[in-house]
Scaffold this motif. Structure first.
Motif, PDB file in Angstrom:
ATOM      1  N   TYR A  78       0.868  -1.174   0.000  1.00 16.02           N
ATOM      2  CA  TYR A  78       0.000   0.000   0.000  1.00 16.02           C
ATOM      3  C   TYR A  78       0.904   1.223   0.000  1.00 16.02           C
ATOM      4  CZ  TYR A  78      -2.680   3.912   1.851  1.00 16.02           C
ATOM      5  OH  TYR A  78      -3.235   5.159   2.039  1.00 16.02           O
ATOM      6  N   GLN A  79       0.603   2.194  -0.875  1.00 11.57           N
ATOM      7  CA  GLN A  79       1.398   3.411  -0.952  1.00 11.57           C
ATOM      8  C   GLN A  79       0.484   4.621  -1.045  1.00 11.57           C
ATOM      9  OE1 GLN A  79       4.856   2.987  -3.878  1.00 11.57           O
ATOM     10  NE2 GLN A  79       3.647   1.198  -4.420  1.00 11.57           N
ATOM     11  N   GLN A  80       0.924   5.693  -0.408  1.00 12.73           N
ATOM     12  CA  GLN A  80       0.253   6.976  -0.571  1.00 12.73           C
ATOM     13  C   GLN A  80       1.308   8.011  -0.936  1.00 12.73           C
ATOM     14  OE1 GLN A  80      -1.683   8.765   2.871  1.00 12.73           O
ATOM     15  NE2 GLN A  80      -3.057   9.940   1.547  1.00 12.73           N
ATOM     16  N   ASN A  81       1.152   8.585  -2.127  1.00 21.44           N
ATOM     17  CA  ASN A  81       2.072   9.600  -2.614  1.00 21.44           C
ATOM     18  C   ASN A  81       1.343  10.930  -2.667  1.00 21.44           C
ATOM     19  OD1 ASN A  81       3.267  11.246  -5.074  1.00 21.44           O
ATOM     20  ND2 ASN A  81       4.892   9.895  -4.347  1.00 21.44           N
ATOM     21  N   GLN A  82       1.884  11.928  -1.979  1.00 26.50           N
ATOM     22  CA  GLN A  82       1.280  13.265  -1.961  1.00 26.50           C
ATOM     23  C   GLN A  82       2.302  14.274  -2.468  1.00 26.50           C
ATOM     24  OE1 GLN A  82       0.052  13.544   2.210  1.00 26.50           O
ATOM     25  NE2 GLN A  82      -2.062  13.194   1.565  1.00 26.50           N
ATOM     26  N   ARG A  83       1.892  15.036  -3.470  1.00 21.04           N
ATOM     27  CA  ARG A  83       2.773  16.044  -4.067  1.00 21.04           C
ATOM     28  C   ARG A  83       2.058  17.380  -4.026  1.00 21.04           C
ATOM     29  NH1 ARG A  83       7.190  16.395  -7.242  1.00 21.04           N
ATOM     30  NH2 ARG A  83       7.405  14.137  -7.070  1.00 21.04           N
ATOM     31  N   ARG A  84       2.631  18.306  -3.226  1.00 18.98           N
ATOM     32  CA  ARG A  84       2.085  19.660  -3.123  1.00 18.98           C
ATOM     33  C   ARG A  84       3.041  20.634  -3.789  1.00 18.98           C
ATOM     34  NH1 ARG A  84       1.293  16.913   1.664  1.00 18.98           N
ATOM     35  NH2 ARG A  84      -0.771  17.066   2.668  1.00 18.98           N
ATOM     36  N   GLU A  85       2.517  21.482  -4.673  1.00 19.12           N
ATOM     37  CA  GLU A  85       3.305  22.540  -5.270  1.00 19.12           C
ATOM     38  C   GLU A  85       2.812  23.865  -4.702  1.00 19.12           C
ATOM     39  OE1 GLU A  85       3.623  22.226  -9.488  1.00 19.12           O
ATOM     40  OE2 GLU A  85       4.490  20.214  -9.393  1.00 19.12           O
ATOM     41  N   LEU A  86       3.726  24.533  -3.981  1.00 17.18           N
ATOM     42  CA  LEU A  86       3.384  25.748  -3.236  1.00 17.18           C
ATOM     43  C   LEU A  86       3.970  26.948  -3.973  1.00 17.18           C
ATOM     44  CD1 LEU A  86       4.448  24.324   0.250  1.00 17.18           C
ATOM     45  CD2 LEU A  86       2.271  24.012  -0.905  1.00 17.18           C
TER      46      LEU A  86
END
Length: 772
Positions: free
Chosen positions: A385-393
């Motif tokens: 199980y993987q959770q990838n979160q990418r935020r561009e600020l």
């Protein structure tokens, strides 16, 4: 909370499996000696990769492997510094008192075991074109894990400064490369130019690189190759040991520190690691590049059981990286300035506080790896199980772009024990992904769901000095894209597509004698278009462009052949390989000069399309040990890529490379593994470019040097090293740098940022044992 509940359920499953799969116990004893004088070799390592069992010889050269299955044949490998690695297939059903007589050698042996292919075997009996970096090579100074792998011929990197690297194998990257970590496909947002692989660079003890198509085992995406990251071997029974790694680099002030502990008590194994990295802006030969620093915090751990029924290991990891970005603004003199025209202060370049814009990237993963002895074979079962979160600020802590991807993986392989030289394997894999946009300002790709299913059959025949392998695989993939309206206008239309494929592979190896061997492969591979290629419609801030997908894309299909000849003598070791990879419906984004205005700024428009492409090339290595204390290593890699449909070069292909290193390895009293090295890294000019949207790059030569040794503080070994890269502070652009002219800015094709200038790295490595 949900993540903790999931971890708890997996631990309960681990306990349950230890009862259900209980089997008859067996211990194996043995001895390791020097073949030249029959003297015992204390401290030699014995490892069974398919069972993840480890032992170390005592002062008499003797070892015991505990809690092993009572039947089945397994590959056993024995390592000791200064000796050729020994491997042997051992039948556990027969009485076992093993003796390994190791041959002294001055050359780094190629008798390595490859576990990333379907059946673990020595490199000489594995038809895949492969290379391995061990712990010592991974500890050599590098900005990240992929940067370390570029020592391997045929492996390159797409860079966004020193903080982000994407792997390229034989000219192919992005979703055409599969990265395995803890036995699970790493699933992030690997379609993006500036998206790295989000894995702790110190987490692995060994990395295998399989060059060439590998869809038979890994399904869609493995057109270019596989990077298999291998966890450290478990500690010998009754031991608790660990390591401390600490590096400092002068160019961008990078501090990298990692601490690991691991233990084994009667088959209950565990490991824990923490890593922290921090850097300010990197410096080119002409000055600092603003807001290019980063910081990274990683934690990982493992608990498991190694028993006679096999093993079950639960791996958990969390990766968190913050990376600064800078959209270049120039004053009248061509100097970088702030958006308002103010100059940067020198103190700002060395500030470890990141300004906006920047990226906040997080990757959480749980992997459950199992190998159960079942009937006349064994079942390998990997779940993830993987959770990838990418935020561009852009200008504050609220993300303007926020991707949240959750992926579930299952991979089952049943191995039937070898009979008359034949070993069959049957496999089933499945995955599901769910991606959401969680920001309300910008949208690049739609929300989507993706599902995949694959089945394969494979068989390998061993006889005398030959092996033959054959296999076939069926894959099915389904993508569902969600509709989205923004301000009353449809931004993303809903879509659904389904792709299927049958691929196959043949492999052959032959050992002419102990020194010379040959291997060859032929096969087909498959890659389904990803949702970004199918449905992008927005500004991709990290690449400074507006991307438009194509819902009518077809799957890529690859047809590849390769062959290699390898020689390992007492003074010289060498290898040479050639390959050809023809890809139908090759997908890539290109621009014809079209631009658009978004949020008040002008961007070039890149649209996804398809062509037929052909890539061929060669890799070679030559290592010479004229005397035991001199090591001269040379590697070469080249790929020629052509857009067959439009009859012009394929875009963004690495230049040919030549690496030479002369290493002096003297023996000094009170030290081990002392060395002094001088190396030259050369890249040829890359004039084979798609001139519609790419610029050529000149060749360059970099001078590198290093010195190091292992000292004893009492009984504690301490390894110290100093290395210098680009010692002459050479100005250069790498062909795959995203900061090279023509790629950084569409408005000013002459604007570029040189690759990193002179960099001196000080390294400390301390392996230790707390309980013996």
């Amino acid at each position: 909370m949900k993540k903790l509940q999931l971890i708890g359920l997996v631990i309960l499953y681990t306990i349950f499996s230890s009862t259900v799969f209980a089997a008859t116990l067996k211990d194996i004893t043995g001895k390791v000696t020097d073949a030249s004088n029959n003297q015992a070799l204390p401290g030699a390592s014995i490892y069974i990769p398919d069972l993840k069992v480890t032992a170390v010889t005592n002062t008499a050269g003797e070892f015991t492997l505990n809690n092993l299955p009572a039947k089945g044949s397994y590959l056993v490998e024995v390592h000791f510094i200064g000796y050729k690695t020994a491997t042997q297939i051992v039948n556990f059903a027969e009485p076992s008192n093993l003796t390994f007589a190791l041959q002294p050698t001055a050359i780094e042996t190629r008798e390595i075991v490859i576990t990333g292919s379907i059946i673990s075997s020595t490199s000489k009996r594995n038809s895949a074109s492969s290379a391995v970096l061990d712990k010592e090579q991974l500890l050599a100074p590098s900005t990240n894990l992929i940067d370390a792998l570029t020592k391997i011929p045929g492996v390159s990197q797409i860079t966004t400064g020193p903080s982000i690297s994407k792997p390229v194998i034989r000219g192919l990257g992005y979703n055409r490369i599969v990265t395995l970590d803890d036995g699970i496909k790493q699933q992030g947002q690997q379609w993006g130019d500036e998206h790295g692989i989000e894995i702790d660079q110190f987490k692995s003890d060994r990395v295998e690189v399989l060059r060439g198509a590998a869809s038979l085992m890994y399904g869609s995406d493995a057109l270019g190759g596989v990077i298999n990251l291998l966890e450290p071997s478990t500690a010998p029974d009754g031991q608790v040991k660990g390591e401390l790694i600490s590096n400092y680099s002068t160019n961008n002030g990078l501090t990298a520190n990692s601490l690991m502990l691991t233990g084994n008590e009667n088959g209950f194994v565990w490991r824990a690691r923490g890593t922290y990295k921090n850097a300010y802006s990197f410096k080119t030969p002409t000055g600092y590049f603003p807001n290019s620093g980063y910081n990274e915090t990683d934690f990982s751990g493992m608990v498991g059981l190694n028993k006679s029924w096999g093993y079950t290991h639960l791996n958990v990891s969390n990766f968190h990286n913050n990376i600064g970005f800078y959209d270049p603004f120039l004053d009248a003199n061509g100097n970088f300035v702030k958006e308002n025209g103010d100059p940067f202060l020198n103190s700002e370049f060395k500030s470890r506080s990141l300004d906006y814009p920047r990226q906040d990237i997080r990757h959480f993963k749980i992997a459950l790896n199992n190998n159960f002895i079942l009937g006349n074979g064994n079942l390998k079962a990997d779940f993830g199980y993987q959770q990838n979160q990418r935020r561009e600020l852009e200008d504050g802590p609220s993300p303007s772009l926020f991707f949240d991807l959750k992926t579930y993986n299952a991979d089952l392989k049943y191995y039937i024990h070898e009979t008359n030289g034949w070993q069959p394997v049957f496999g089933l894999s499945a995955d599901a992904g769910h991606s959401q946009n969680k920001a309300n300002d910008e949208f690049l790709i739609p929300n989507y769901d993706t599902y995949g299913l694959g089945v394969f059959a494979y068989a390998k025949k061993n006889w005398e000095d030959n092996t033959f392998s054959i296999g076939a695989r069926y894959d099915y993939r389904k993508n569902n894209g969600k509709q989205l309206f923004v301000d009353g206008e449809e931004r993303f239309a809903p879509f659904q597509n389904k792709f299927s494929n049958v691929s196959g592979a043949l492999g052959f190896t032959h050992q002419f004698n102990d020194e010379l061997n040959f291997k060859a492969n032929a096969g087909s591979a498959f890659r389904a278009p990803n949702p970004a290629e199918l449905a992008s419609n927005g500004v991709h801030e990290g690449t400074f462009r507006y991307e438009v997908g194509n819902p009518n894309l077809s799957p890529e299909r690859s047809y590849q052949v390769d062959a290699a000849l390898e020689y390992e003598g007492k003074i010289i070791s060498a290898s040479a390989s050639v390959y050809n990879n023809y890809i139908r419906n090759f997908i890539y984004a290109s621009t014809n000069g079209e631009t658009t205005i978004s949020e008040g700024s002008q961007y070039p428009v890149y649209r996804y399309g398809q062509v037929n492409a052909n890539l061929y090339g060669a890799e070679a290595s030559l290592t010479i040990h004229p005397v035991p204390f001199i090591h001269f290593e040379n590697t070469f890699g080249y790929v020629h890529a052509h857009n067959s449909t439009l009859d012009r070069p394929l875009a963004f292909i690495p230049a040919g490379t030549l690496r030479n290193e002369l290493r002096f390895e003297p023996k000094f009293k009170g030290t081990n593994d002392a060395y002094l090295s001088v190396g030259i890294n050369s890249a040829f000019k890359q004039n084979r470019v798609d001139e519609t949207f790419e610029t050529p790059t000149s060749g360059y030569t970099l001078l590198n040097a290093g010195i190091g040794a292992t000292f004893k503080l009492g009984k504690q070994p301490v390894k110290l090293s100093v290395s210098a890269n680009n010692l002459l502070d050479q100005k250069y652009y790498d062909a795959l740098s995203r900061y090279k002219p023509g790629r950084l800015s569409s408005e000013n094709p002459n604007l570029g940022v040189y690759n990193t200038g002179r960099n001196i790295t000080f390294g400390l490595y301390v392996p230790f044992t707390l309980v013996k």
